[in-house]
Design an enzyme around this catalytic site. Structure first.
Site: not given
Length: 331
Positions: A69, A169, A145
């Protein structure tokens, strides 16, 4: 490799271990898949060329392609953009603990996935990277996210991808993209070395995966304290991968009906996921339903502190009873 999409990460590692395929062939297949679908979904916002791996690290995921990520998961000498124009060129001086553990497991990191600026929203639409699209319908969002991670897994770029969860997330994008995602108990997975814990302990690192056993195996290698951990979380009695297929036992399921006012007043951005972050409880999203329009909807299950084994047993049972592996987005 023609059947790349038919294997999870554990399966790909087995193919490498038995010399049926090479790490180079797996990487070529993953990059080819990314080239084919990423222009439409914008899941990967930074390609690593050459890919990052650790020489001599023949761990449980040796040779398996992987994505970090673009928020935390730092790599020394590489930027982590965090969805912000201000961070696109800042080079980090050391690896995160979880980054080291993934590299020690033999994973080959060839890109970073999209995230909203500083991971602050349940959508993935940063100005600097542009919006990520949901592979099941490009007019829809993948959540956030960790939206880029979930979209990449759903689209078949990788079977498993790094993610993190500070308010939902991991679970929100897992639900939106039809993949599996579990947020671990507070403190089970370290956040160091730069910090002891993120957002006062609310943030947990983890993964998105298409199979439950991939998440179990990833949690096995990520769990355990580091020198900067502020406290110790109880470790599972056995490896979580060994829990696959075991009966979860008779479970009592509670449905919350008396917290709506508190949720509305305090947790409006992420109303049904952040409670697990605030309390430190493990929670997972299991892809059990698709709408008539073909969009996935995950079911959230929250357990007691330290109950990852029970949750994974339940998820494994649900996966067998109502499989989702065969489902593919229309890309």
């Amino acid at each position: 490799m023609d059947d790349y999409l038919e294997h999870d990460a554990v399966g790909l590692a087995d193919l490498v271990r038995t010399k049926q395929v090479s790490p180079a062939e797996l990487l070529e297949a993953a990059q080819a898949r990314a080239d084919a679908v990423n222009p439409r979904i914008n899941a990967i916002v930074r390609r690593l060329d050459p890919p990052v791996s650790r020489a001599g690290a023949e761990g449980p995921f040796y040779g398996v392609p992987f994505l970090f990520k673009d928020l935390d998961h730092h790599l020394a000498g590489h930027p982590t953009g965090a969805g912000s124009r201000a961070w696109q060129s800042y080079l980090h001086t050391e690896n995160d603990v979880v980054s080291d553990r993934w590299l020690a497991a033999g994973l080959v990191v060839f890109g970073r996935t999209n995230t909203p600026e500083f991971g602050a929203k349940g959508i993935t639409e940063p100005l600097v990277g542009g919006p990520t699209r949901n592979p099941w319908n490009l007019d829809h969002a993948p959540g956030g996210s960790s939206g880029g991670s979930a979209a990449a897994v759903a689209a078949g770029i990788v079977p498993c991808s790094a993610a993190s969860d500070g308010g939902g997330s991991i679970r929100i994008p897992a639900s939106a993209c039809g993949v599996f995602g579990l947020k671990a108990t507070r403190g089970l997975i370290p956040a160091g070395p730069q910090i002891g814990e993120g957002l006062l302990g609310s943030v947990s690192n983890g993964v998105h995966s298409r199979s439950v056993r991939d998440t179990a195996a990833m949690l096995d290698l990520l769990a355990g304290p580091s020198p900067t951990s502020p406290y110790l979380a109880a470790r599972p009695a056995t490896t979580l991968l060994q829990e696959m297929g075991r009966d979860p036992g008779v479970l009592r399921v509670a449905v919350c009906t008396d917290i709506d006012q508190m949720i509305t007043q305090n947790l409006g951005w992420v109303p049904y996921t952040q409670l697990a972050n605030l309390t430190g409880l493990p929670a997972m999203s299991v892809p059990l339903h698709w709408t008539p329009a073909g969009l996935p909807i995950g079911s959230q299950f929250v357990g007691r502190l330290g109950s990852e084994a029970m949750l994974l047993r339940l998820a494994s049972q649900l996966e067998a009873a109502q499989p989702w592996w065969h489902r593919r987005p229309p890309l």
